[in-house]
Design a protein around this motif. Structure first.
Motif, short mmCIF file in Angstrom:
data_model
loop_
_atom_site.label_atom_id
_atom_site.label_comp_id
_atom_site.label_asym_id
_atom_site.label_seq_id
_atom_site.Cartn_x
_atom_site.Cartn_y
_atom_site.Cartn_z
N MET A 1 64.15 50.06 33.66
CA MET A 1 63.21 50.72 34.62
C MET A 1 62.10 49.98 34.85
SD MET A 1 62.29 54.70 34.12
CE MET A 1 60.87 54.69 33.28
N THR A 2 61.92 49.98 36.41
CA THR A 2 60.64 49.12 36.86
C THR A 2 59.63 50.46 37.05
OG1 THR A 2 62.17 47.69 37.96
CG2 THR A 2 59.97 47.81 38.97
N GLN A 3 58.33 49.98 36.52
CA GLN A 3 57.24 50.82 36.71
C GLN A 3 56.68 50.42 38.13
OE1 GLN A 3 54.74 49.72 33.68
NE2 GLN A 3 55.78 51.35 32.27
N ASP A 4 56.21 51.63 38.72
CA ASP A 4 55.59 51.13 40.21
C ASP A 4 54.05 50.54 39.75
OD1 ASP A 4 57.60 52.58 41.75
OD2 ASP A 4 56.66 54.49 41.35
N LEU A 5 53.77 49.67 40.81
CA LEU A 5 52.57 49.06 40.86
C LEU A 5 51.29 50.11 41.21
CD1 LEU A 5 53.58 45.55 41.85
CD2 LEU A 5 53.51 46.34 39.31
N LEU A 6 50.63 50.17 40.54
CA LEU A 6 49.56 51.16 40.83
C LEU A 6 48.16 50.72 41.44
CD1 LEU A 6 49.39 53.31 37.47
CD2 LEU A 6 50.47 54.04 39.82
N PHE A 7 47.94 49.35 41.18
CA PHE A 7 46.76 48.76 41.58
C PHE A 7 46.94 47.19 42.19
CE2 PHE A 7 45.57 51.50 37.89
CZ PHE A 7 44.99 52.40 38.45
N ASN A 8 46.05 47.16 43.06
CA ASN A 8 45.93 45.65 43.34
C ASN A 8 44.46 45.19 42.77
OD1 ASN A 8 48.18 45.21 44.91
ND2 ASN A 8 47.50 45.92 46.80
N VAL A 9 44.57 43.80 42.36
CA VAL A 9 43.44 43.42 41.72
C VAL A 9 43.31 41.93 42.15
CG1 VAL A 9 42.21 42.46 39.33
CG2 VAL A 9 43.66 44.59 39.60
N LEU A 10 42.03 41.56 42.57
CA LEU A 10 41.65 40.42 42.89
C LEU A 10 41.01 39.60 41.70
CD1 LEU A 10 41.38 38.17 45.27
CD2 LEU A 10 39.23 39.44 45.90
N VAL A 11 41.69 38.23 41.59
CA VAL A 11 40.96 37.59 40.57
C VAL A 11 40.08 36.37 41.33
CG1 VAL A 11 41.12 35.81 38.61
CG2 VAL A 11 42.75 37.96 39.04
N LEU A 12 38.93 36.24 41.11
CA LEU A 12 38.04 35.15 41.74
C LEU A 12 37.74 34.25 40.69
CD1 LEU A 12 35.88 37.33 44.18
CD2 LEU A 12 37.83 35.86 44.70
N HIS A 13 37.94 32.97 41.07
CA HIS A 13 37.73 31.86 40.21
C HIS A 13 36.55 30.86 41.00
CE1 HIS A 13 41.43 32.54 37.83
NE2 HIS A 13 42.04 32.28 39.19
#
Length: 154
Positions: A1-13
């Motif tokens: 069962m696949t969980q829905d993705l709830l959030f978009n996260v930006l990673v800045l380096h």
């Protein structure tokens, strides 16, 4: 069962992080930035988040990314590198967008040179994690998603 993705996260380096794995391995370890990014994408799936990443050596590019983040992302995970200690512009951008942000560092900045002990980012971040090498990023992502999920419930 696949969980829905709830959030978009930006990673800045920030600056010089593109040199991970070859730059001062005694301080920063042997893990490359690509390996960290793959780890974060995989961890994001487990935490129900889609992780996007940007690395730049240019302060303005990082400021632009923060300012644009509100259109697409619910959270920011940032390793500002040397800009931690110098960039009021990056601090002001984070404060201005009001997106939950977690600051991370590979090394413990408080055990290093005195000029590294001050962070312009920490006062506008929801938290800071440092000193655990590449694991700092994973811990930071986990803390950010925990915060976002609790914020959504409230």
């Amino acid at each position: 069962m696949t969980q829905d993705l709830l959030f978009n996260v930006l990673v800045l380096h920030g600056p010089n992080l593109n040199l991970l794995g070859q730059r001062e391995p005694g301080i920063y370890g042997m893990v490359t930035l690509d390996e960290i990014n793959r780890l974060l994408v995989a961890e994001g799936v487990k935490l129900q988040a889609k992780v996007h990443h940007i690395q730049s050596n240019h302060e303005g590019a990082l400021v632009d990314a923060v300012q644009e983040a509100g259109k697409e992302y619910q959270g920011i995970l940032i390793n500002p590198g040397a800009y931690t200690h110098t960039s009021i512009a990056l601090r002001d951008a984070i404060a201005g967008v009001k997106i939950p942000t977690v600051e991370v560092h590979l090394s413990n900045i408080y055990q290093r040179e005195a000029f590294r002990h001050h962070s312009y980012i920490a006062p506008v971040a929801i938290g800071q994690i440092s000193g655990f090498g590449a694991e700092s990023y994973r811990l930071g992502l986990e803390a950010l998603i925990y915060h976002l999920k609790n914020q959504t419930k409230a």
